[in-house]
Design a protein around this motif. Structure first.
Motif, PDB file in Angstrom:
ATOM      1  N   TRP A 137       0.788  -1.314  -0.071  1.00 33.62           N
ATOM      2  CA  TRP A 137       0.027  -0.037  -0.068  1.00 33.62           C
ATOM      3  C   TRP A 137       0.778   1.282  -0.064  1.00 33.62           C
ATOM      4  CZ3 TRP A 137      -4.226   1.819  -1.884  1.00 33.62           C
ATOM      5  CH2 TRP A 137      -4.603   3.051  -1.339  1.00 33.62           C
ATOM      6  N   SER A 138       2.003   1.228   0.575  1.00 33.08           N
ATOM      7  CA  SER A 138       2.832   2.436   0.595  1.00 33.08           C
ATOM      8  C   SER A 138       3.423   2.878  -0.591  1.00 33.08           C
ATOM      9  CB  SER A 138       4.184   1.909   1.475  1.00 33.08           C
ATOM     10  OG  SER A 138       3.568   1.797   3.059  1.00 33.08           O
ATOM     11  N   SER A 139       3.696   1.666  -1.415  1.00 39.48           N
ATOM     12  CA  SER A 139       4.044   1.805  -2.927  1.00 39.48           C
ATOM     13  C   SER A 139       2.939   2.503  -3.816  1.00 39.48           C
ATOM     14  CB  SER A 139       4.596   0.580  -3.636  1.00 39.48           C
ATOM     15  OG  SER A 139       5.650   0.058  -2.933  1.00 39.48           O
ATOM     16  N   ILE A 140       1.786   1.811  -3.511  1.00 47.13           N
ATOM     17  CA  ILE A 140       0.481   2.495  -4.237  1.00 47.13           C
ATOM     18  C   ILE A 140      -0.013   4.110  -4.045  1.00 47.13           C
ATOM     19  CG2 ILE A 140      -1.834   2.063  -4.621  1.00 47.13           C
ATOM     20  CD1 ILE A 140      -1.566  -0.871  -4.490  1.00 47.13           C
ATOM     21  N   SER A 141       0.134   4.241  -2.580  1.00 49.28           N
ATOM     22  CA  SER A 141      -0.313   5.393  -2.035  1.00 49.28           C
ATOM     23  C   SER A 141       0.843   6.474  -2.615  1.00 49.28           C
ATOM     24  CB  SER A 141      -0.365   5.414  -0.817  1.00 49.28           C
ATOM     25  OG  SER A 141       0.691   5.207  -0.002  1.00 49.28           O
ATOM     26  N   LEU A 147       1.461  11.755  -8.406  1.00 47.90           N
ATOM     27  CA  LEU A 147       1.128  11.801  -9.822  1.00 47.90           C
ATOM     28  C   LEU A 147      -0.264  11.723  -9.771  1.00 47.90           C
ATOM     29  CD1 LEU A 147       3.238   9.163 -11.465  1.00 47.90           C
ATOM     30  CD2 LEU A 147       3.797  11.617 -11.489  1.00 47.90           C
ATOM     31  N   PRO A 148      -1.118  12.910  -9.276  1.00 48.83           N
ATOM     32  CA  PRO A 148      -2.588  13.004  -9.279  1.00 48.83           C
ATOM     33  C   PRO A 148      -3.340  12.573 -10.426  1.00 48.83           C
ATOM     34  CG  PRO A 148      -1.588  14.919  -8.541  1.00 48.83           C
ATOM     35  CD  PRO A 148      -0.483  14.381  -8.925  1.00 48.83           C
ATOM     36  N   THR A 181      -4.579   7.950   4.035  1.00 50.55           N
ATOM     37  CA  THR A 181      -3.105   8.255   3.409  1.00 50.55           C
ATOM     38  C   THR A 181      -3.090   8.975   2.073  1.00 50.55           C
ATOM     39  OG1 THR A 181      -3.151   6.040   2.466  1.00 50.55           O
ATOM     40  CG2 THR A 181      -2.528   6.077   4.673  1.00 50.55           C
ATOM     41  N   ILE A 182      -4.316   9.052   1.314  1.00 43.46           N
ATOM     42  CA  ILE A 182      -4.406   9.639   0.188  1.00 43.46           C
ATOM     43  C   ILE A 182      -4.631  11.264   0.317  1.00 43.46           C
ATOM     44  CG2 ILE A 182      -5.290   9.927  -2.180  1.00 43.46           C
ATOM     45  CD1 ILE A 182      -3.969   7.201  -1.647  1.00 43.46           C
ATOM     46  N   LYS A 183      -3.932  12.033  -0.232  1.00 45.80           N
ATOM     47  CA  LYS A 183      -3.831  13.650  -0.107  1.00 45.80           C
ATOM     48  C   LYS A 183      -5.128  14.153  -0.344  1.00 45.80           C
ATOM     49  CE  LYS A 183       1.274  14.398  -0.272  1.00 45.80           C
ATOM     50  NZ  LYS A 183       2.292  14.849  -1.096  1.00 45.80           N
ATOM     51  N   ASN A 184      -5.491  13.550  -1.843  1.00 48.67           N
ATOM     52  CA  ASN A 184      -6.778  14.098  -2.008  1.00 48.67           C
ATOM     53  C   ASN A 184      -7.740  12.879  -2.321  1.00 48.67           C
ATOM     54  OD1 ASN A 184      -8.828  14.906  -3.876  1.00 48.67           O
ATOM     55  ND2 ASN A 184      -7.699  16.069  -5.083  1.00 48.67           N
TER      56      ASN A 184
END
Length: 358
Positions: A137-141, A147-148, A181-184
C-alpha cells in the motif's frame, strides 16, 4: 486511467499466464491506460512460483518413482533452478512488453514499519501482522499522491486487509484507514476483487461488438457445447457453502451439474487475433453434505426437502443431498489463427468455491 494489481490477483491468474489478465494488459496498452505493480508484488510472485513449483516437482518425482515400477516412462528431467530462471525471465519480459510500471520499494525504515504495526491500522492486523501489505500500500499511495489522477483502480481480493464494507451498497471499498493516506480523497482507488470484474465493467465496454456469423468455424451450437463440456468437467467437487434455503451446511460439495442452460452469447473483438465470448446462463446442481440426526428427526420433523443418502453415516450425522439452481457467466477466449478456444474463465455465485490455493 491507472490500475494497480495485487499479488493474490496475479497468482490467481496463473502467474500472469491466463488469457483474462493478458487481455487486460493488452487492452490497457492499446487504450493507453497505466498499469502499476509494486516491486514487492513482483518479488512475491517470483518467490511463490519457486516455492509452489518446488513442491509440485517433488510430488511429481515421488509419483514418477512409483509409476516406474509398473511401466517404462519416457520423460525429460525437470531442473528446478532452470525452470524458475525461465519463469523469472518470462515474467520480466511480459511486464516490459505490456509497459507495466514497476513501483520501487519505498525507503521505509524497519523502525517505521514496527511503529505502524502497533497502531493497529489497516493494512495491519490487530496482532501487528501485515508488513508486506503495508509495503504494497505504501508503494501504491506514493504513486497516487505524487502523480494525481482521478481514475485509480486497485484490483485485489485481499478484502480483509485493504477494504471495508460500504453500508449502502454492501460492496467492498477501500478501508478508511487507507483513504486517509491519500492527500486528495477524490483520487482514492476504487476496489475490484477480480480481473474479470474490472475487465467487464471498465474495459470490455470499449471493445467493438461482433456477430457470431462473422467468425469462421464458430457457431452458437459449438459455444454451447464448449460451455457444457467445461462446466461438467470443472464444477463437480467444488464446495457450495451458504446457499439460502439449503437445509444442511456441513461439508457441502457439488456432486453433479444438470440442465445447463445458455441464455445469452455476446462477442467482442479484443484485437486482430482474439475475440471475447461472454456466455450467461444457469444450471442445476446436485449437492451433498451432512446433517445432524437430531436436527433431521426432531427439530425439522423430517420435512426438510433433502434426499437421505446414508442414514447411518455415523452415530451423529447422516449423509444427505439436494438440488438447487445457480447462475453462471463464462468468458471464452477465441483465437482466429488457431481457430479454437484457447482459454476460459467462469464467474459463479460466491457460495461456490474451488478448494484451491486461493
Amino acid at each position: 486511467m491507472r490500475v494497480f494489481i495485487d499479488t493474490n490477483i496475479i497468482r490467481k491468474e496463473n502467474f500472469l499466464k491466463s488469457s483474462t489478465i493478458l487481455s487486460l494488459l493488452k487492452a490497457c496498452k492499446l487504450f493507453g491506460f497505466e498499469v502499476h505493480i509494486p516491486e514487492i508484488v513482483v518479488d512475491e510472485i517470483k518467490g511463490i512460483f519457486a516455492k509452489e513449483f518446488s513442491k509440485s516437482l517433488d510430488d511429481f518425482q515421488k509419483q514418477y518413482k512409483k509409476l516406474s515400477a509398473f511401466c517404462e516412462l519416457d520423460t525429460d528431467d525437470l531442473c528446478l533452478e532452470e525452470e524458475i530462471k525461465k519463469f523469472i525471465e518470462w515474467l520480466d519480459e511480459q511486464l516490459d512488453n505490456y509497459n507495466v510500471h514497476i513501483i520501487p520499494y519505498k525507503n521505509i525504515s524497519a523502525q517505521e514499519v514496527v511503529q505502524q504495526s502497533y497502531l493497529a491500522k489497516k493494512p495491519f492486523k490487530e496482532d501487528g501482522k501485515g508488513y508486506k501489505d503495508f509495503l504494497v500500500w505504501s508503494s501504491i499511495s506514493s504513486v497516487i499522491n505524487a502523480l494525481p489522477l482521478n481514475e485509480n483502480y486497485f484490483i485485489t481480493n485481499n478484502t480483509r486487509d485493504f477494504c471495508s464494507k460500504c453500508e449502502e451498497t454492501n460492496n467492498h471499498v477501500l478501508h478508511p484507514d487507507l483513504v486517509k493516506t491519500i492527500k486528495n480523497k477524490a483520487h482514492s482507488p476504487k476496489v475490484y476483487k477480480s480481473v474479470h470484474e474490472f475487465f467487464e465493467e471498465k474495459i470490455s465496454i470499449r471493445f467493438e461488438n461482433i456477430d457470431i456469423t462473422d467468425v469462421p468455424d464458430l457457431s452458437s451450437e459449438f459455444i454451447r457445447g464448449m460451455v457444457e463440456e467445461i462446466i461438467i468437467a470443472e464444477i463437480p467437487y467444488y464446495s457450495a457453502y451458504g446457499f439460502e434455503g439449503l437445509a444442511f451446511k456441513n461439508d457441502v460439495m457439488i456432486d453433479s451439474v444438470e440442465d445447463i442452460s445458455v441464455d445469452d452469447i455476446s462477442l467482442k473483438v479484443i484485437d486482430e487475433e482474439n475475440i471475447l465470448i461472454v456466455v450467461n446462463g444457469s444450471f442445476w446442481l446436485y449437492v451433498s453434505g451432512y446433517i445432524e440426526k437430531f436436527e433431521y428427526y426432531h427439530i425439522r420433523d423430517g420435512e426438510i426437502g433433502v434426499d437421505v443418502l446414508d442414514a447411518n453415516h455415523n452415530d451423529h450425522v447422516m449423509s444427505v443431498g439436494s438440488s438447487l439452481a445457480a447462475p453462471f457467466e463464462m468468458v471464452l477466449y477465441y483465437n482466429f489463427d488457431q481457430e479454437m478456444i484457447v482459454d476460459h474463465n467462469i464467474e459463479l455465485p460466491s457460495e461456490i468455491m474451488d478448494e484451491g490455493w486461493y
